[in-house]
Motif scaffolding. Structure first.
Motif, PDB file in Angstrom:
ATOM      1  N   SER A 166      15.484 -10.430  -0.494  1.00 47.26           N
ATOM      2  CA  SER A 166      14.343  -9.820  -1.173  1.00 47.26           C
ATOM      3  C   SER A 166      13.171  -9.492  -0.256  1.00 47.26           C
ATOM      4  CB  SER A 166      13.865 -10.729  -2.309  1.00 47.26           C
ATOM      5  OG  SER A 166      13.449 -11.941  -1.779  1.00 47.26           O
ATOM      6  N   PHE A 167      13.194  -9.947   0.959  1.00 49.26           N
ATOM      7  CA  PHE A 167      12.066  -9.640   1.857  1.00 49.26           C
ATOM      8  C   PHE A 167      12.505  -8.629   2.904  1.00 49.26           C
ATOM      9  CE2 PHE A 167      10.608 -13.532  -0.011  1.00 49.26           C
ATOM     10  CZ  PHE A 167       9.237 -13.358  -0.107  1.00 49.26           C
ATOM     11  N   SER A 168      11.681  -7.639   3.076  1.00 48.79           N
ATOM     12  CA  SER A 168      12.010  -6.594   4.060  1.00 48.79           C
ATOM     13  C   SER A 168      10.803  -6.328   4.943  1.00 48.79           C
ATOM     14  CB  SER A 168      12.358  -5.281   3.338  1.00 48.79           C
ATOM     15  OG  SER A 168      13.371  -5.499   2.392  1.00 48.79           O
ATOM     16  N   GLU A 169      11.142  -5.941   6.164  1.00 43.73           N
ATOM     17  CA  GLU A 169      10.070  -5.466   7.052  1.00 43.73           C
ATOM     18  C   GLU A 169      10.142  -3.950   7.051  1.00 43.73           C
ATOM     19  OE1 GLU A 169       8.665  -6.161  11.619  1.00 43.73           O
ATOM     20  OE2 GLU A 169      10.494  -5.078  11.177  1.00 43.73           O
ATOM     21  N   VAL A 170       9.042  -3.330   6.781  1.00 45.29           N
ATOM     22  CA  VAL A 170       8.998  -1.863   6.727  1.00 45.29           C
ATOM     23  C   VAL A 170       8.048  -1.369   7.820  1.00 45.29           C
ATOM     24  CG1 VAL A 170       8.459   0.156   5.296  1.00 45.29           C
ATOM     25  CG2 VAL A 170       9.376  -1.921   4.238  1.00 45.29           C
ATOM     26  N   VAL A 171       8.534  -0.447   8.658  1.00 42.39           N
ATOM     27  CA  VAL A 171       7.689   0.127   9.718  1.00 42.39           C
ATOM     28  C   VAL A 171       7.519   1.614   9.409  1.00 42.39           C
ATOM     29  CG1 VAL A 171       7.446   0.541  12.193  1.00 42.39           C
ATOM     30  CG2 VAL A 171       8.612  -1.518  11.373  1.00 42.39           C
ATOM     31  N   ILE A 172       6.269   2.025   9.261  1.00 46.72           N
ATOM     32  CA  ILE A 172       5.987   3.421   8.907  1.00 46.72           C
ATOM     33  C   ILE A 172       5.204   4.075  10.045  1.00 46.72           C
ATOM     34  CG2 ILE A 172       4.919   4.939   7.175  1.00 46.72           C
ATOM     35  CD1 ILE A 172       4.969   2.486   5.262  1.00 46.72           C
ATOM     36  N   ASP A 173       5.721   5.190  10.530  1.00 46.23           N
ATOM     37  CA  ASP A 173       4.985   5.972  11.540  1.00 46.23           C
ATOM     38  C   ASP A 173       4.196   7.054  10.800  1.00 46.23           C
ATOM     39  OD1 ASP A 173       6.151   4.517  13.588  1.00 46.23           O
ATOM     40  OD2 ASP A 173       7.882   5.857  13.687  1.00 46.23           O
ATOM     41  N   VAL A 174       2.880   7.047  11.067  1.00 43.46           N
ATOM     42  CA  VAL A 174       2.024   8.012  10.350  1.00 43.46           C
ATOM     43  C   VAL A 174       1.312   8.913  11.336  1.00 43.46           C
ATOM     44  CG1 VAL A 174       1.680   6.569   8.315  1.00 43.46           C
ATOM     45  CG2 VAL A 174       0.158   6.314  10.286  1.00 43.46           C
ATOM     46  N   GLU A 175       0.880  10.082  10.838  1.00 45.88           N
ATOM     47  CA  GLU A 175       0.151  11.023  11.708  1.00 45.88           C
ATOM     48  C   GLU A 175      -1.273  10.523  11.949  1.00 45.88           C
ATOM     49  OE1 GLU A 175       0.373  14.636   9.549  1.00 45.88           O
ATOM     50  OE2 GLU A 175       2.352  15.147  10.324  1.00 45.88           O
ATOM     51  N   ASP A 176      -1.887  10.071  10.883  1.00 40.94           N
ATOM     52  CA  ASP A 176      -3.287   9.640  10.981  1.00 40.94           C
ATOM     53  C   ASP A 176      -3.393   8.191  10.501  1.00 40.94           C
ATOM     54  OD1 ASP A 176      -5.949   9.237  11.006  1.00 40.94           O
ATOM     55  OD2 ASP A 176      -6.428  10.739   9.454  1.00 40.94           O
ATOM     56  N   PRO A 177      -3.692   7.302  11.399  1.00 40.51           N
ATOM     57  CA  PRO A 177      -3.752   5.878  10.996  1.00 40.51           C
ATOM     58  C   PRO A 177      -4.865   5.578  10.013  1.00 40.51           C
ATOM     59  CG  PRO A 177      -4.447   6.147  13.292  1.00 40.51           C
ATOM     60  CD  PRO A 177      -3.951   7.480  12.838  1.00 40.51           C
ATOM     61  N   LEU A 178      -5.876   6.436   9.934  1.00 39.08           N
ATOM     62  CA  LEU A 178      -6.983   6.159   9.022  1.00 39.08           C
ATOM     63  C   LEU A 178      -6.684   6.611   7.599  1.00 39.08           C
ATOM     64  CD1 LEU A 178      -9.954   7.206  11.338  1.00 39.08           C
ATOM     65  CD2 LEU A 178      -9.123   4.897  10.825  1.00 39.08           C
ATOM     66  N   ARG A 179      -5.630   7.352   7.482  1.00 35.74           N
ATOM     67  CA  ARG A 179      -5.297   7.885   6.159  1.00 35.74           C
ATOM     68  C   ARG A 179      -4.726   6.781   5.258  1.00 35.74           C
ATOM     69  NH1 ARG A 179      -2.107  13.498   5.110  1.00 35.74           N
ATOM     70  NH2 ARG A 179      -2.112  13.414   2.849  1.00 35.74           N
ATOM     71  N   THR A 180      -5.226   6.729   4.026  1.00 32.71           N
ATOM     72  CA  THR A 180      -4.795   5.677   3.098  1.00 32.71           C
ATOM     73  C   THR A 180      -3.428   6.020   2.524  1.00 32.71           C
ATOM     74  OG1 THR A 180      -7.089   5.457   2.471  1.00 32.71           O
ATOM     75  CG2 THR A 180      -5.488   4.306   1.087  1.00 32.71           C
ATOM     76  N   MET A 181      -2.618   4.939   2.441  1.00 32.06           N
ATOM     77  CA  MET A 181      -1.286   5.095   1.866  1.00 32.06           C
ATOM     78  C   MET A 181      -1.346   4.693   0.396  1.00 32.06           C
ATOM     79  SD  MET A 181       1.103   5.904   4.198  1.00 32.06           S
ATOM     80  CE  MET A 181       2.601   5.177   3.565  1.00 32.06           C
ATOM     81  N   PRO A 182      -0.590   5.395  -0.450  1.00 35.28           N
ATOM     82  CA  PRO A 182      -0.558   4.965  -1.852  1.00 35.28           C
ATOM     83  C   PRO A 182       0.141   3.619  -1.980  1.00 35.28           C
ATOM     84  CG  PRO A 182       1.079   6.663  -1.448  1.00 35.28           C
ATOM     85  CD  PRO A 182       0.306   6.540  -0.192  1.00 35.28           C
ATOM     86  N   PRO A 183      -0.301   2.742  -2.939  1.00 36.46           N
ATOM     87  CA  PRO A 183       0.322   1.428  -3.087  1.00 36.46           C
ATOM     88  C   PRO A 183       1.773   1.565  -3.552  1.00 36.46           C
ATOM     89  CG  PRO A 183      -1.189   1.854  -4.879  1.00 36.46           C
ATOM     90  CD  PRO A 183      -1.342   2.997  -3.918  1.00 36.46           C
ATOM     91  N   LEU A 184       2.567   0.508  -3.151  1.00 37.19           N
ATOM     92  CA  LEU A 184       3.972   0.519  -3.551  1.00 37.19           C
ATOM     93  C   LEU A 184       4.071   0.182  -5.033  1.00 37.19           C
ATOM     94  CD1 LEU A 184       5.625  -1.363  -0.554  1.00 37.19           C
ATOM     95  CD2 LEU A 184       5.878   1.061  -1.130  1.00 37.19           C
ATOM     96  N   PRO A 185       4.984   0.845  -5.720  1.00 39.93           N
ATOM     97  CA  PRO A 185       5.101   0.571  -7.149  1.00 39.93           C
ATOM     98  C   PRO A 185       5.740  -0.787  -7.414  1.00 39.93           C
ATOM     99  CG  PRO A 185       6.835   2.057  -6.431  1.00 39.93           C
ATOM    100  CD  PRO A 185       5.968   1.847  -5.249  1.00 39.93           C
ATOM    101  N   SER A 186       5.493  -1.287  -8.621  1.00 41.26           N
ATOM    102  CA  SER A 186       6.079  -2.561  -9.042  1.00 41.26           C
ATOM    103  C   SER A 186       7.608  -2.418  -9.069  1.00 41.26           C
ATOM    104  CB  SER A 186       5.564  -2.902 -10.448  1.00 41.26           C
ATOM    105  OG  SER A 186       6.007  -4.154 -10.813  1.00 41.26           O
TER     106      SER A 186
END
Lengths: 314, 848
Positions: free
Chosen positions: A228-248
């Motif tokens: 049930s536990f995962s490590e997720v690595v996301i590469d983004v263009e702009d680090p200051l940009r807010t990511m939407p929250p993960l859904p339930s």
């Protein structure tokens, strides 16, 4: 060896809303716990998390400020001796009579148990290659730990509680010791292990609890935890940009940003959530894998999220 | 749940538990037996003579075994387990608090019984039965202020049982072993304090019944035994049960705030360690308080008389100093605690200085307080202090230094906290006070020896510091023990020699040769005299036996009135066995204390009657007294007992006075007077008799028949009975000094030699006819020697009984001043080499 008499599945240990206030701190802040028999339960927690206090309450050395608990169907606050007769206990720094020899301390302890105790103890000592005529004070730290462990298991207790049992043991003995824990669980006995040696916990534990600041963040079988536990690595263009929250039902335990890379430890991550993130504007790439126990432990016990996530994950 | 049958046997009689508890006691028992054994050996070594005081001190030393065992056993069996946390492991086993508590107490009781058995057997074998009273009586028969010799075994057994149980209670109550020991001491004194207060209350109301205090003591102990047992059990149950969550008491909160205060910036590592020492040992402050109180009560000040707990001074000061020193290598000074500093490469010398800084500062503060109090009392016009109650600053400093040094050495030597705290006072106080009877601050060597005794143990612990911190001192420190014991013994012997050498150095060459020759004379002539005693007749007086001991002014008046109204009393009515002396002139007289004093008083009264009447009839009535006096003189001079020679001197003085008086001149030619003059010895005969008696008494000392007596005297509201040091029947040391120091060991034989040789020197001067009359002359060495040996230290030699001033006065005058009833002190050889001897010679010459 004694046989398992009762097959009714009652938890060996239950704790409900246990709190413990000391003079200058709250050691426990409402601990709820239930441990099934025949399991190896590992309680992980950083220093000062409250592990030893919980063990002291479970073994009847300390009365909690509030809440209740039962060990082997007994209330340790009311019948500490009854509990101690049922369990074996190895403290983090066992204070043995250092003027006794190994044989003498075995004989002395055996006098409180049945006749089989001494034979079991002697077998154990032979297994650990300790000379019976050696004085306790002349033993190394590891040898003392072996003697303490031998004393704790020689009466074949229903529940073995150990506080940092392998500190001071060499890798070879540690492995043998851990294997014996698995053997005990296989015969229906329960092992309660408080440790911060994550690798050994991963090796032997059936169930893992993580404790942080007097609370248990979560309790789960090791297999479930791995899934049930995962490590997720996301590469983004702009680090200051807010990511939407993960859904339930996903829960983010920790989040770290390094350059254009965001690392998250997430519980209950679903494949569709990966796909949704990948579609999010500004996301270049996304990788994910099963989180290690160490990563889960660190995520639970550090960062601002740990306290909040404790409620959600428990 | 899947319960597993883990059977246990919690309630059976557990021999392993008994074995374990017994093993716990081994270090304490071994240390005690060893310590007491050494003290006993030391006593035998230091005292060749088996006097009553020696027996008393031996008895006390042997009773240390059960006493200290009872004090320390609780701390060892419980306190040590709590401190080492083995009690946590033990209580993880299926053992009930009751089983644990009862097993521990039972093993301790068995140990106490064994200690008592050893003590009783040792006392019986080494000392034997007390000739006066059984040690097995329930209580003493008089007041506590009287010396407790022999000690009532039942009382002390009950008290030791109480102390043992109180020790358990304290150990369960207070986790810190030292503080529990302090709490135990406070508890242990409760029965004594109760009896002391009852006594004081009774004294205030004027009703003190003999033995009341002891019954109170016994009763309170018996009542407290079950109370303290139950309290201990309850406390043990609480400790062994799950701990309650605690809240911070106001006191603890204060302490927490104090401890949590920001530490100052340290400019040296020693300062940091001193700060750590103070903060880790906050409980030393009460000890400082005890130290100050101890000093406060040490002196014989008015308050101690009222409260009656002067023991606080005598016991409190050495104990406080001792425990301060023990704390140096305990608590934060243990090798485990010092490991922190050792790991950081801190110099052992720095650690050593830092560990000693606070305790030494506290002892020094105590000495300063003592000096202030002593100065106040000694300069107080309303209070008459005695100097021996207020030792000099030098003496106090050296005592404290000695006790401190030995104690800190013991502390470094003995790892177990409780054993160190119990044993250190015993060793340190014994090692220090054994020298004090030879201590004379005027003798520089004595000061040097005391400084050395303090310095060497300090240097030893300093030398061992690195090994101690690294925990590798074991083999070497035990090798040092015999060396240190030899050192203490050597210092004690050296102190005796220094004392002797000091006396000798004050003499000229001729005197030294004389003293040496007298020692040789003792070996040859003295022993011969002892082997050939004369045939004695004991002259006593029954007339004075019923005179009340408390001889008040009123009873004196009544007695004087009765004497005046008596028609006629003859010497034969007063003294027994005079007929035998008259019938056989070869017999020697031995006279009882009542007899000779009564005789002199009555004869003087008859003398007054004769002088007042001054007629023939009065002379006829008075003549028997002169006849008897001369008969007594002649017979007493034949005695080998020194006391008889002293009495003979006094009777001769009386005879010389009356025979040379104007009233007697008309009767000098009478047969009775002529016979009396014939009976008086010549100068050489007198001195030969004196010399014979002095040598014989010296050679036979201590003669149990002559030298064992109890002196009863009145001290305020109390009647005290004190065993004094005596020689040839003469009491030598000030009775009160003896009372204070009874039980202490010192070389009495040397003291006896000083007195005997000085008296022999006096006879030599008398033989030479040197009878100085100048009141301003310097004292001869023998006069000074006799003064130092026999007069209370408060009296300066210049105004004492051996002073030129006193000895230039008419002997009859000083005799009547000193004379009294019941017997006042006899200063040996006081009337030797005085002008009255010339008077006797003139009288004898006039007859010829």
């Amino acid at each position: 060896m004694n046989t398992v008499k009762n097959s009714v599945i009652n938890p060996v240990i239950t704790a409900e809303s246990l709190t413990m206030h000391f003079r200058r701190c709250d050691a426990l802040r409402g601990v709820d716990l239930s441990i099934e028999p025949g399991t190896v339960f590992a309680l992980l927690g950083e220093n000062g998390a409250g592990k030893t206090t919980l063990i002291r309450i479970l073994t009847g050395y300390q009365k909690p400020s509030s809440g209740s608990c039962r060990v082997c169907d007994l209330d340790p606050t009311r019948d500490p001796l009854g509990v101690r007769r049922q369990i074996g206990y190895v403290s983090d720094s066992p204070a043995l009579y250092d003027w006794m020899t190994v044989s003498q301390i075995g004989g002395f302890t055996a006098s409180f148990y049945d006749d089989a105790f001494r034979n079991h103890f002697n077998d154990s000592i032979v297994k650990y290659e300790i000379r019976p005529d050696q004085k306790i004070r002349s033993l190394s730290k590891g040898q003392r730990a072996k003697v303490a462990l031998s004393l704790a298991v020689a009466h074949d207790p229903a529940l073995l509680i150990m506080d940092e049992p392998t500190s001071g043991l060499d890798p070879k003995v540690r492995r043998s010791f851990l294997e014996s824990m698995i053997d005990r669980a296989a015969t229906g006995r329960t092992v309660f292990l408080a440790s911060h040696q994550i690798s050994e916990v991963e090796r032997v534990a059936d169930t893992v609890g993580i404790m942080h600041q007097g609370r248990i963040c979560f309790v789960a079988p090791l297999s479930e935890l791995r899934e049930s536990f995962s490590e997720v690595v996301i590469d983004v263009e702009d680090p200051l940009r807010t990511m939407p929250p993960l859904p339930s039902p996903a829960v983010v335990l920790s989040e770290e940003t390094e350059g254009r890379q965001r690392e998250l430890i997430v519980r209950h991550l679903k494949p569709e959530m990966i796909a949704a993130i990948r579609e999010t504007p500004g996301v270049i790439d996304i990788r994910h894998r099963v989180a290690t126990l160490e990563e889960v432990f660190i995520a639970c016990t550090s960062g601002s999220l740990s306290t909040d996530t404790a409620e959600a994950t428990a | 749940m899947s319960a597993v049958t883990a059977t246990s046997k919690p309630n059976r009689f557990n021999t392993w538990l008994i074995w374990k508890e017994s093993c716990h006691l081994v270090p304490l028992v071994m240390a005690l037996v060893l310590g007491v054994g050494m003290l006993v050996a030391f006593q035998y070594w230091m005292n060749e003579l088996r006097t009553a005081e020696f027996d008393a001190s031996m008895e006390l030393i042997l009773l240390v075994l059960p006493g200290i065992f009872a004090t320390g056993v609780g701390a060892v069996m419980v306190g040590q387990e709590r401190e080492n946390r083995t009690i946590d492991w033990l209580s993880s086993l299926p053992i009930t608090p009751r089983q644990l508590f009862v097993t521990k107490v039972m093993v301790a009781l068995a140990g106490l019984a064994i200690m008592w058995l050893i003590a009783i057997v040792a006392i019986t074998v080494l000392i034997g039965e007390d000739p006066h009273v059984s040690r097995w009586r329930l209580t003493n028969t008089t007041q506590i202020s009287q010396k407790l010799t022999p000690i009532s075994f039942p009382l002390w057994m009950v008290h030791s049982l109480f102390v043992l149980l109180a020790g358990f209670y304290a150990a369960w109550r207070v986790k810190n072993q030292f503080l529990s020991l302090v709490a135990l001491l406070a508890l242990a004194t409760v029965p004594f304090l109760a009896s002391a207060f009852i006594s004081e209350f009774g004294s205030m109301r004027g009703r003190v019944y003999p033995g009341t205090e002891f019954f109170v003591w016994l009763g309170v102990s018996l009542i407290l035994i079950p109370v303290i047992f139950i309290a201990g059990y309850r406390r043990a149950t609480k400790v062994l049960s799950p701990a309650e969550s605690t809240t911070l008491s106001p006191l603890k909160r204060l302490q927490t705030q104090w401890l949590a205060a920001e530490p100052p910036t340290f400019h040296s590592s020693i300062a940091a360690m001193v700060w750590q020492s103070i903060h880790s040992s906050w409980f030393l402050l009460p000890i400082l308080l005890a130290l100050v109180i101890g000093f406060f009560f040490a002196g014989f000040n008015p308050w101690t008389r009222i409260i009656g707990i002067a023991f606080a001074g005598y016991i409190g000061i050495p104990l406080a100093v001792c425990w301060l020193a023990v704390s140096v290598f305990k608590f934060a000074g243990t090798p485990e605690q010092l490991r922190f500093l050792a790991d950081r490469g801190i110099s052992p010398t720095k650690v050593y200085i830092a560990r000693h800084a606070v305790p030494i500062a506290m002892v020094a503060s105590g000495i300063v307080v003592y000096t202030m109090i002593a100065t106040y009392f000694l300069s107080s016009s309303s209070y008459q202090p005695r100097s021996h109650h207020w030792p000099s600053l030098l003496q106090v400093t050296l005592s404290c230094a000695g006790i401190y040094a030995v104690s800190q050495w013991v502390s470094q030597l003995i790892r177990t906290t409780t054993v160190a705290f119990c044993l250190a006072p015993l060793i340190a106080i014994s090692a220090t006070f054994s020298r004090y009877f030879h201590f004379n601050p005027d003798v520089r060597w004595q000061v040097f020896f005391n400084v050395l005794t303090a310095l060497v143990p300090m240097l030893v612990t300093w030398a061992m510091m690195q090994r101690y911190m690294d925990r590798r001192d074991s083999p070497r420190k035990y090798l040092i023990v015999p060396l240190m014991l030899l050192f203490f013994g050597a210092i004690s012997i050296a102190a005796i020699f220094a004392d002797q050498w000091d006396s000798i150095s004050k003499m000229n060459e001729g005197t030294v040769a004389f003293v040496v020759s007298q020692r040789e004379a003792l070996e040859v002539e003295g022993k011969r005299l002892v082997e050939s005693p004369p045939k004695y007749v004991l002259v006593e007086s029954e007339l004075f036996d019923d005179v009340p001991l408390e001889y008040s002014g009123e009873s004196k008046k009544a007695e004087a009135k009765r004497i005046i109204q008596t028609d006629s009393i003859q010497p034969d009515d007063l003294l027994t066995r005079l007929d035998q002396l008259r019938g056989d002139r070869s017999l020697a007289a031995k006279i009882g204390p009542n007899a000779w004093q009564g005789f002199l008083i009555w004869a003087t009264f008859e003398q007054v009657k004769f002088k007042n009447a001054a007629d023939t009839e009065a002379f006829d009535q008075f003549v028997p007294w002169i006849d008897t006096a001369s008969l007594l003189t002649e017979s007493l001079r034949k005695s080998h007992r020194w006391l008889d020679q002293e009495v003979a001197d006094r009777i001769e003085i009386w005879l010389a006075g009356i025979l040379s008086s104007e009233a007697m001149k008309p009767h000098l030619k009478s047969d009775v007077i002529q016979t009396a003059l014939d009976r008086l010895p010549s100068r050489s005969e007198r001195n030969r008799a004196r010399r014979t008696a002095i040598l014989a008494s010296w050679a036979s000392w201590p003669d149990e028949t002559e030298d064992s007596f109890k002196r009863i005297y009145r001290d305020g509201q109390k009647l005290l009975s004190v065993k004094g040091l005596s020689l040839g029947g003469i009491e030598l040391i000030d009775a009160e000094s003896t009372a204070n120091f009874v039980g202490m060991s010192y070389a009495k034989e040397y003291h006896i030699e000083q007195i005997a040789t000085a008296a022999l020197a006096a006879t030599r001067q008398s033989e030479r006819g040197q009878w100085p009359i100048d009141p301003n002359r310097d004292l001869t060495w023998w006069e000074r020697e006799l003064h130092d040996s026999t007069v209370a230290s408060v009296v300066p030699a210049e105004i004492g009984p051996y002073s030129a001033r006193t000895r230039s006065l008419p002997a009859m005058m000083t005799l009547m001043v000193i004379q009294g009833y019941p017997g006042e002190k006899i200063y040996p050889a006081q009337y030797i080499a005085m002008p009255w001897e010339a008077t006797v010679e003139t009288l004898k010459e006039s007859k010829e």
